[in-house]
Design an enzyme around this catalytic site. Structure first.
Site, PDB file in Angstrom:
ATOM      1  N   LYS A  93       0.840  -1.211   0.000  1.00 54.05           N
ATOM      2  CA  LYS A  93       0.000   0.000   0.000  1.00 54.05           C
ATOM      3  C   LYS A  93       0.864   1.246   0.000  1.00 54.05           C
ATOM      4  CE  LYS A  93      -3.741  -2.543   2.245  1.00 54.05           C
ATOM      5  NZ  LYS A  93      -3.022  -3.780   2.601  1.00 54.05           N
TER       6      LYS A  93
HETATM    7  O1  LIG Z   1      -9.218  -3.600   1.663  1.00 52.89           O
HETATM    8  C1  LIG Z   1      -8.319  -4.331   2.056  1.00 52.89           C
HETATM    9  C2  LIG Z   1      -7.043  -4.284   1.546  1.00 52.89           C
HETATM   10  C3  LIG Z   1      -6.124  -5.177   1.993  1.00 52.89           C
HETATM   11  N1  LIG Z   1      -6.436  -6.093   2.933  1.00 52.89           N
HETATM   12  C4  LIG Z   1      -5.395  -7.056   3.329  1.00 52.89           C
HETATM   13  O2  LIG Z   1      -5.806  -8.373   2.906  1.00 52.89           O
HETATM   14  C5  LIG Z   1      -5.482  -9.315   3.907  1.00 52.89           C
HETATM   15  C6  LIG Z   1      -6.764  -9.917   4.475  1.00 52.89           C
HETATM   16  O3  LIG Z   1      -6.431 -10.899   5.445  1.00 52.89           O
HETATM   17  P1  LIG Z   1      -7.531 -11.894   6.105  1.00 52.89           P
HETATM   18  O4  LIG Z   1      -6.764 -12.527   7.199  1.00 52.89           O
HETATM   19  O5  LIG Z   1      -7.957 -12.863   5.043  1.00 52.89           O
HETATM   20  O6  LIG Z   1      -8.662 -11.050   6.594  1.00 52.89           O
HETATM   21  C7  LIG Z   1      -4.635  -8.579   4.936  1.00 52.89           C
HETATM   22  O7  LIG Z   1      -3.288  -8.649   4.525  1.00 52.89           O
HETATM   23  C8  LIG Z   1      -5.117  -7.147   4.812  1.00 52.89           C
HETATM   24  O8  LIG Z   1      -4.147  -6.209   5.191  1.00 52.89           O
HETATM   25  C9  LIG Z   1      -7.688  -6.159   3.445  1.00 52.89           C
HETATM   26  O9  LIG Z   1      -8.029  -6.980   4.306  1.00 52.89           O
HETATM   27  N2  LIG Z   1      -8.617  -5.260   2.991  1.00 52.89           N
END
Ligand SMILES: O=c1ccn([C@@H]2O[C@H](COP(=O)(O)O)[C@@H](O)[C@H]2O)c(=O)[nH]1
Length: 276
Positions: A93
């Protein structure tokens, strides 16, 4: 990896799963803690267990940066270990004034810089075109722009009305002047199911990176129904739901079962929603 190669990989794997490598040292099973590099040992086992069920891996850079130089080394080894057939995403990001963005781009795209060569990096659009352009100067690499994120606070700004339209819609339309669907994807949270139809109207051909299924509760069925295009156009990420399916010695076996269950559901949706 090109747009067509990514689509071919999805058809081959019958999957559009992206496994999130959000590896937290504190959550690594006890029996791996004595390894020289527990984070890499964990990631290697997760990759071995899940590669046949996914098309992409997304290490979230925060989890590696938090470990200092050792974390960067774990990240480098992890990236080297991911099969070349799989698409790689540095979820960092980033985005800053042009010359600073240029260094971020080198970090993740130029192996002679930090020893890393990802296929793509996530970028925040808030600073505008000149903050994104340096990433696009790396031929063959992708920018994944944050559009409508999965977190509740995403609405604070992204859904604000600008010229009668939500800000995330402006991001989708303006950024299409910077690069096409062959170089740019958008992050859209699985928790934002109501917006997928509008997003597909504005960006019919682009791939969407969709986090928010699994631990955040988004629906894979709704995302697939409303988000799939003629080239699938979806990379659906799950991190905690897969990599921490068990905290015991069977963590990799449990991760494999989770990834397989998601892949089997995706195979069904590819049959159902991919135009034939
Ligand atoms: O909008 C967003 C952007 C990035 N993320 C990232 O994706 C993963 C989600 O992890 P889970 O454990 O499957 O919930 C994580 O790295 C976030 O920083 C997001 O969730 N939402």
């Amino acid at each position: 990896m090109t747009y067509q190669e990514l689509f071919a990989s999805i058809l081959h794997q019958k999957s559009y799963l992206c496994v999130g490598l959000d590896t937290d040292l504190r959550k690594i099973p006890a029996h791996l803690q004595s390894e020289a590099d527990p984070v890499f040992a964990f990631n290697r086992a997760i990759i071995d267990a899940t590669a046949e069920y996914c098309v992409a891996y997304k290490p979230n850079i925060a989890f590696y940066e938090a470990q200092g130089p050792k974390g960067w080394e774990s990240l480098r080894k992890t990236l080297d270990y991911i099969p070349k057939t799989h698409f790689t995403i540095a979820d960092a990001k980033r985005g800053d004034i042009g010359n600073t963005s240029g260094l971020y781009a080198r970090t993740f795209f130029d192996p002679s810089s930090a020893g890393l060569e990802f296929d793509s990096v996530t970028v925040a659009p808030y600073m505008g075109s000149d903050s994104v352009q340096p990433f696009l100067e790396f031929e063959g690499k992708w920018v994944i722009l944050l559009a409508l994120t999965s977190n509740p606070g995403g609405a604070d700004f992204q859904r604000l009305s600008v010229n009668g339209k939500p800000l995330y819609e402006q991001v989708l339309t303006t950024s299409q002047q910077w690069a096409g669907a062959d170089r740019m994807m958008y992050v859209v949270g699985a928790t934002q199911a109501d917006a997928f139809a509008d997003i597909r109207r504005l960006a019919p051909d682009h791939f969407l990176l969709v986090p928010g299924v699994g631990a955040q509760g988004g629906s894979l069925e709704a995302v697939s129904r409303h988000g799939m295009n003629s080239h699938c156009g979806l990379l659906v990420n799950s991190a905690r739901g897969i990599i921490y399916a068990s905290s015991g010695p069977d963590f990799a076996q449990k991760a494999r079962l989770e990834a397989r269950a998601i892949q089997q559901e995706m195979e069904k949706y590819l049959d159902q929603f991919l135009p034939h």
